[in-house]
Write an enzyme that holds these catalytic residues in place. Structure first.
Site, PDB file in Angstrom:
ATOM      1  N   GLY A  20       0.812  -1.220   0.000  1.00 33.69           N
ATOM      2  CA  GLY A  20       0.000   0.000   0.000  1.00 33.69           C
ATOM      3  C   GLY A  20       0.834   1.253   0.000  1.00 33.69           C
ATOM      4  O   GLY A  20       0.506   2.238   0.660  1.00 33.69           O
ATOM      5  N   ALA A  21       1.908   1.261  -0.787  1.00 40.81           N
ATOM      6  CA  ALA A  21       2.880   2.362  -0.747  1.00 40.81           C
ATOM      7  C   ALA A  21       2.511   3.533  -1.644  1.00 40.81           C
ATOM      8  O   ALA A  21       3.282   4.478  -1.752  1.00 40.81           O
ATOM      9  CB  ALA A  21       4.269   1.840  -1.132  1.00 40.81           C
ATOM     10  N   ASN A  22       1.340   3.504  -2.268  1.00 43.62           N
ATOM     11  CA  ASN A  22       1.002   4.581  -3.198  1.00 43.62           C
ATOM     12  C   ASN A  22       0.391   5.801  -2.513  1.00 43.62           C
ATOM     13  O   ASN A  22       0.277   6.865  -3.122  1.00 43.62           O
ATOM     14  CB  ASN A  22       0.040   4.082  -4.274  1.00 43.62           C
ATOM     15  CG  ASN A  22      -1.245   3.526  -3.694  1.00 43.62           C
ATOM     16  OD1 ASN A  22      -1.235   2.405  -3.166  1.00 43.62           O
ATOM     17  ND2 ASN A  22      -2.332   4.275  -3.765  1.00 43.62           N
ATOM     18  N   GLY A  24      -0.843   7.714   1.681  1.00 43.88           N
ATOM     19  CA  GLY A  24      -0.961   7.646   3.125  1.00 43.88           C
ATOM     20  C   GLY A  24       0.278   7.168   3.847  1.00 43.88           C
ATOM     21  O   GLY A  24       1.412   7.566   3.536  1.00 43.88           O
ATOM     22  N   GLY A  26       1.761   4.305   3.822  1.00 46.12           N
ATOM     23  CA  GLY A  26       2.698   3.554   2.997  1.00 46.12           C
ATOM     24  C   GLY A  26       3.606   4.452   2.191  1.00 46.12           C
ATOM     25  O   GLY A  26       4.813   4.211   2.089  1.00 46.12           O
ATOM     26  N   SER A 150      -4.102  -0.994  14.213  1.00 50.44           N
ATOM     27  CA  SER A 150      -4.693   0.294  14.554  1.00 50.44           C
ATOM     28  C   SER A 150      -5.276   0.214  15.950  1.00 50.44           C
ATOM     29  O   SER A 150      -5.303  -0.870  16.566  1.00 50.44           O
ATOM     30  CB  SER A 150      -5.789   0.687  13.552  1.00 50.44           C
ATOM     31  OG  SER A 150      -7.018   0.089  13.899  1.00 50.44           O
ATOM     32  N   TYR A 175     -13.692  -4.791  11.022  1.00 49.20           N
ATOM     33  CA  TYR A 175     -12.426  -4.055  10.989  1.00 49.20           C
ATOM     34  C   TYR A 175     -11.624  -4.317  12.265  1.00 49.20           C
ATOM     35  O   TYR A 175     -10.420  -4.587  12.212  1.00 49.20           O
ATOM     36  CB  TYR A 175     -12.696  -2.559  10.821  1.00 49.20           C
ATOM     37  CG  TYR A 175     -11.435  -1.715  10.730  1.00 49.20           C
ATOM     38  CD1 TYR A 175     -10.550  -1.866   9.667  1.00 49.20           C
ATOM     39  CD2 TYR A 175     -11.142  -0.761  11.707  1.00 49.20           C
ATOM     40  CE1 TYR A 175      -9.397  -1.095   9.575  1.00 49.20           C
ATOM     41  CE2 TYR A 175      -9.992   0.021  11.619  1.00 49.20           C
ATOM     42  CZ  TYR A 175      -9.128  -0.156  10.565  1.00 49.20           C
ATOM     43  OH  TYR A 175      -7.972   0.606  10.485  1.00 49.20           O
TER      44      TYR A 175
END
Length: 311
Positions: A20-22, A24, A26, A150, A175
């Protein structure tokens, strides 16, 4: 003095994979590691967004490490296996794995293999990815696996009798389950690595209340009218994604990070601030339940793709 990204040790010669590095957390994690010389693999569901992130980081004056993109859809275990194979073929080793990507509180949806989307993406996808990549980490000095959870872990419960929410689905409950599972996985992985005498460390981290794309994505997915109001009321508590990324960067790179450690913000009950060791959800401290979750997860993932054994 607070620990900041400037305290990250030199990462030259090290290879880090960030899911998820694209955007936020990440993206900020990738930015900080590349600034310290690491080769960073931007592992994302969308290659187009990964390329955009890569271009953004390449234009940053602080980036000194190499940047590569990797297609990874954590909601498809076949994609997870293919991504791990690509890393093995392309690099043959790995120093850091940052299990960062996630989805938050959507309506009930299923992964490619039929798992509830949050449990399947946030937990099972990272579980399978970690086991598939462990052979590349084992011989690397200072290798670490950091799993991002989280504050939802504190109200989470593992519904072993209904993991996929087939009988009753509550999007926030699901979640919380997935985020509790993240911590339980990190702890159980550390226990198993230690039993094998492996030098690889497993740690967990949470960002507190950080402003990322998860909030607008959740609103867009549900059309909720109350959720935007809640976020507006909470706005003074939100910190930047760069601040939210610090706990996972500390877990990934700080010499003082402990095996099985759990790191988060140090202020307002862990909602914001500088990275420090924070309490683990009591439910995650039940070793029998951690082992049970591991066994169930391995069984579920093995139905889709074979996983390396880790006793």
């Amino acid at each position: 003095m607070p620990w900041t990204a400037a305290d990250i040790p030199d990462q030259s010669g090290r290879i880090a994979l960030v899911t998820g590095a694209n955007s936020g957390l990440g993206l900020e994690t990738a930015r900080a590691l590349a600034a310290r010389g690491a080769t960073v693999l931007l592992a994302c569901r969308s290659l187009a967004k990964a390329e955009q992130a890569r271009e953004e980081l390449l234009t940053s004056a602080s980036s000194t490490g190499a940047l590569d993109v990797l297609h990874l859809d954590l909601a498809d275990l076949a994609s997870v296996a293919a991504a791990a194979g690509t890393v093995a073929e392309r690099y043959g080793r790995l120093d850091l794995l940052i299990n960062n990507a996630g989805v938050m509180a959507p309506p009930r949806r299923l992964t490619r293999q039929g798992f509830e989307l949050q449990f399947g993406t946030n937990h099972l996808g990272h579980f399978a990815l970690s086991l598939a990549l462990l052979p590349l980490l084992r011989d690397q000095p200072g290798a670490r696996v950091v799993t991002v959870t989280s504050g939802a872990q504190y109200f989470g419960r593992i519904a072993f009798d209904d993991l996929q929410g087939e009988r009753r689905y509550d999007r926030w409950g699901a979640y919380g389950q997935s985020k509790l599972a993240n911590v339980m996985f990190a702890l159980e992985l550390q226990r198993r690595l230690a039993e094998q005498g492996s030098p690889v460390l497993s740690l967990a981290a949470h960002p507190g209340v950080a402003r990322t794309n998860l909030q607008p994505a959740s609103i867009a997915a549900t059309g909720s009218r109350l959720e935007p109001l809640a976020y507006r009321l909470m706005d003074p508590l939100f910190q930047s994604a760069a601040m939210g990324a610090l706990p996972q960067l500390f877990a990934a790179t700080a010499p003082g990070a402990k095996p099985g450690g759990h790191y988060g913000p140090d202020q307002w009950g862990g909602m914001r601030g500088w990275p420090t060791e924070v309490r683990i959800a009591p439910a995650a401290l039940d070793a029998d339940q951690c082992r049970r979750l591991w066994d169930v997860s391995q069984e579920l993932c093995a139905k889709a793709a074979p996983l390396p054994a880790l006793a």
